[in-house]
Design an enzyme around this catalytic site. Structure first.
Site, PDB file in Angstrom:
ATOM      1  N   HIS A 155       0.809  -1.231   0.000  1.00 25.11           N
ATOM      2  CA  HIS A 155       0.000   0.000   0.000  1.00 25.11           C
ATOM      3  C   HIS A 155       0.839   1.277   0.000  1.00 25.11           C
ATOM      4  O   HIS A 155       0.498   2.259   0.652  1.00 25.11           O
ATOM      5  CB  HIS A 155      -0.939  -0.003   1.193  1.00 25.11           C
ATOM      6  CG  HIS A 155      -2.032  -1.033   1.125  1.00 25.11           C
ATOM      7  ND1 HIS A 155      -2.493  -1.541  -0.060  1.00 25.11           N
ATOM      8  CD2 HIS A 155      -2.749  -1.636   2.113  1.00 25.11           C
ATOM      9  CE1 HIS A 155      -3.460  -2.420   0.181  1.00 25.11           C
ATOM     10  NE2 HIS A 155      -3.629  -2.510   1.487  1.00 25.11           N
TER      11      HIS A 155
ATOM     12  N   HIS B 176      -9.796   2.071   0.503  1.00 27.02           N
ATOM     13  CA  HIS B 176      -9.715   0.910   1.395  1.00 27.02           C
ATOM     14  C   HIS B 176     -10.811   0.945   2.459  1.00 27.02           C
ATOM     15  O   HIS B 176     -10.568   0.605   3.624  1.00 27.02           O
ATOM     16  CB  HIS B 176      -8.333   0.858   2.054  1.00 27.02           C
ATOM     17  CG  HIS B 176      -7.890  -0.516   2.461  1.00 27.02           C
ATOM     18  ND1 HIS B 176      -8.540  -1.255   3.416  1.00 27.02           N
ATOM     19  CD2 HIS B 176      -6.857  -1.276   2.033  1.00 27.02           C
ATOM     20  CE1 HIS B 176      -7.919  -2.407   3.577  1.00 27.02           C
ATOM     21  NE2 HIS B 176      -6.892  -2.453   2.737  1.00 27.02           N
TER      22      HIS B 176
ATOM     23  N   GLU C 282     -11.624  -3.709  -2.693  1.00 23.90           N
ATOM     24  CA  GLU C 282     -10.642  -2.744  -3.188  1.00 23.90           C
ATOM     25  C   GLU C 282     -10.479  -2.895  -4.703  1.00 23.90           C
ATOM     26  O   GLU C 282      -9.849  -3.834  -5.178  1.00 23.90           O
ATOM     27  CB  GLU C 282      -9.300  -2.959  -2.491  1.00 23.90           C
ATOM     28  CG  GLU C 282      -9.374  -2.934  -0.974  1.00 23.90           C
ATOM     29  CD  GLU C 282      -8.196  -3.646  -0.335  1.00 23.90           C
ATOM     30  OE1 GLU C 282      -7.036  -3.291  -0.666  1.00 23.90           O
ATOM     31  OE2 GLU C 282      -8.416  -4.579   0.463  1.00 23.90           O
TER      32      GLU C 282
END
Length: 323
Positions: free
Chosen positions: A103, A173, A288
């Protein structure tokens, strides 16, 4: 409408924007591009917040790891061994999910304060990610525009340009709990995905996409999610210029329905098995929209490379209803 939401330790102010339309109220933070809440009615017209979040800024600062509601980048999901090749050079990233990068690294987009400006029915967030930030090449200019349409659907549209070749993969997210509380394992999920990407012990794709038929990954027909999922599903539609519906999540008890339409080729389904205090494992489900994990190391996957003169565009629409 915006309001002061808190202040970082360096004195940087954080603001909260409230979007309201068609009976839906969504709150977005300038910190991390976070969707703090989404209040939507059930089949009886009773409203509940269906997104996991914290009441104050301190909660997000103290518990960054779940990425609650955050805008994730430069690269959503994992890059194996925290490195990737591009044009004959290998770039090293922070192994913040050892041995991989996750991420965007230690200080990804979810931990940055974004510039915010109002747009019709929404807010536009923007920032410049300097070349070398978290090891990624290229100066990246990014915007993410959050709007509510006439039906109350939340639309997030991303754009980015670069001055040097780089990789980009952005997502939101949010963890959804359409009941508003409790465990979300009883939610029903449908995915327009005939394949998924099997992963190794470090959640890196292991081989190519596999057929979901005859496996627990087959959500082509609506069924309960249960737990044990942190996997990328390969959407049948592939990459599209405009959002195409790819997922539906339904809570039978409240009747609330979430539809997800996207331009992206994949959806990572995470059943939040590792959520910790103050939340409980399985309390939400993340959907996601994204390109596939480890794409910079996988030339057989859809490319995430962005070059000067090109424009990265991605759009996802979260529709709310009840039945």
């Amino acid at each position: 409408m915006s309001e002061h939401f808190g202040t970082l330790s360096d004195g940087t102010p954080v603001h909260r924007w409230t979007l309201e339309r068609a009976g839906v109220r969504v709150r977005v933070l300038s910190y991390g591009g976070i969707v703090q809440s989404a209040e939507v009615p059930d089949r009886e017209g009773r409203t509940a917040d269906v997104v996991l979040g914290f009441a104050g800024l301190d909660g997000y600062l103290a518990h960054p790891e779940p990425y609650l509601g955050a805008l994730v980048g430069r690269y959503a999901n994992r890059i194996a061994h925290a490195r990737f090749p591009l044009d004959g050079r290998t770039y090293a990233l922070a192994p913040n999910n050892a041995p991989n990068s996750l991420h965007g690294g230690e200080q990804g987009f979810d931990k940055r304060v974004w510039e915010a400006e109002p747009v019709e029915h929404g807010v536009r967030l923007s920032r410049v990610s300097p070349s070398g930030e978290e090891g990624f090449p290229g100066r990246l200019e990014i915007s993410a525009t959050y709007t509510l349409d006439a039906s109350g659907a939340l639309r997030i549209a991303y754009e980015a340009i670069t001055d040097a070749p780089t990789v980009v993969n952005l997502t939101n997210h949010s963890y959804f709990n359409l009941a508003g509380s409790g465990n979300a394992g009883g939610h029903e999920l449908r995915l327009a995905a005939s394949r998924y990407t099997p992963v190794d012990a470090d959640l890196i794709p292991d081989g190519g996409p596999a057929e979901v038929a005859g496996t627990r990954f087959d959500f082509r027909t609506t069924r309960k999610t249960g737990d044990g999922y942190d996997h990328n599903f390969v959407l049948d539609k592939g990459v599209t210029d405009t959002p195409v519906e790819a997922a539906e999540l339904h809570d039978p008890a409240s009747g609330r329905v979430l539809t997800v339409a996207t331009t992206e080729p994949g959806i990572q389904v995470y059943t939040a098995d590792h959520l910790g205090e103050p939340f409980a494992p399985g309390e939400g489900i993340a959907l996601e929209t994204q390109h596939f994990p480890d794409s910079p190391n996988r030339p057989d996957f859809p490319s995430t490379v962005l070059r000067p003169g090109g424009v990265y565009r991605s759009e996802t629409v979260y529709g709310f209803s009840a039945r």
